[in-house]
Motif scaffolding. Structure first.
Motif, PDB file in Angstrom:
ATOM      1  N   GLN A 176       0.824  -1.209   0.000  1.00  0.00           N
ATOM      2  CA  GLN A 176       0.000   0.000   0.000  1.00  0.00           C
ATOM      3  C   GLN A 176       0.860   1.262   0.000  1.00  0.00           C
ATOM      4  O   GLN A 176       0.560   2.220  -0.717  1.00  0.00           O
ATOM      5  CB  GLN A 176      -0.942  -0.001   1.200  1.00  0.00           C
ATOM      6  CG  GLN A 176      -2.046  -1.003   1.062  1.00  0.00           C
ATOM      7  CD  GLN A 176      -2.907  -1.084   2.313  1.00  0.00           C
ATOM      8  OE1 GLN A 176      -2.542  -0.595   3.374  1.00  0.00           O
ATOM      9  NE2 GLN A 176      -4.054  -1.721   2.190  1.00  0.00           N
ATOM     10  N   ASN A 207      -6.699   3.673  -3.083  1.00  0.00           N
ATOM     11  CA  ASN A 207      -7.449   2.913  -2.081  1.00  0.00           C
ATOM     12  C   ASN A 207      -8.355   1.869  -2.711  1.00  0.00           C
ATOM     13  O   ASN A 207      -8.433   0.731  -2.245  1.00  0.00           O
ATOM     14  CB  ASN A 207      -8.262   3.846  -1.178  1.00  0.00           C
ATOM     15  CG  ASN A 207      -7.388   4.628  -0.246  1.00  0.00           C
ATOM     16  OD1 ASN A 207      -6.269   4.233   0.059  1.00  0.00           O
ATOM     17  ND2 ASN A 207      -7.884   5.765   0.209  1.00  0.00           N
ATOM     18  N   ALA A 224      -7.760  -2.394  -2.594  1.00  0.00           N
ATOM     19  CA  ALA A 224      -8.792  -3.341  -2.159  1.00  0.00           C
ATOM     20  C   ALA A 224      -9.039  -4.402  -3.226  1.00  0.00           C
ATOM     21  O   ALA A 224      -9.200  -5.585  -2.912  1.00  0.00           O
ATOM     22  CB  ALA A 224     -10.083  -2.593  -1.841  1.00  0.00           C
ATOM     23  N   GLU A 271      -6.314  -7.358  -3.444  1.00  0.00           N
ATOM     24  CA  GLU A 271      -6.050  -8.201  -2.274  1.00  0.00           C
ATOM     25  C   GLU A 271      -5.725  -9.642  -2.671  1.00  0.00           C
ATOM     26  O   GLU A 271      -4.795 -10.245  -2.134  1.00  0.00           O
ATOM     27  CB  GLU A 271      -7.241  -8.187  -1.323  1.00  0.00           C
ATOM     28  CG  GLU A 271      -6.980  -8.967  -0.061  1.00  0.00           C
ATOM     29  CD  GLU A 271      -8.116  -8.862   0.932  1.00  0.00           C
ATOM     30  OE1 GLU A 271      -8.121  -9.679   1.860  1.00  0.00           O
ATOM     31  OE2 GLU A 271      -8.984  -7.999   0.774  1.00  0.00           O
TER      32      GLU A 271
END
Length: 109
Positions: A67, A77, A81, A84
């Protein structure tokens, strides 16, 4: 002795995430001018993010490193996500020391 620029002033330490953790790390040694600390999205037991019952939580430092590496990208952001599954797959890389290269295409050091 030179006068400190904040002498006689009140100081409040404020910050989220990493900056919050740095506040905890100096909490026992702040000058008397520090009247409050507001660490946001952090806790006083940073190691608990890495140490879980039964072992070391590899996904925590690895995900954090990815990140930080990618935080300047557009829509970072949302993209983090969505990536992942890619991150979890990279953590299965052997040798593990090459997981960052497999995910990012270069060393993240």
């Amino acid at each position: 002795m030179a006068k400190q620029p904040w002498a006689g002033e009140s100081i409040v330490l404020v910050g989220a995430s990493y900056v919050g953790y740095t506040q905890w790390s100096v909490a026992d040694a702040v000058p008397p001018q520090v009247k409050a600390m507001v660490p946001v999205v952090s806790n006083a037991t940073f190691t608990m993010a890495f140490n879980r019952e039964g072992g070391f939580a590899l996904e925590t430092p690895f995900t954090w490193a990815v990140q930080v590496e990618r935080q300047e990208r557009r829509f970072a952001n949302v993209r983090n996500a969505l990536e992942e599954r890619e991150i979890l797959r990279a953590m299965g890389t052997l040798p593990l020391s090459q997981a960052d290269v497999g995910l990012l295409g270069h060393r993240n050091s």
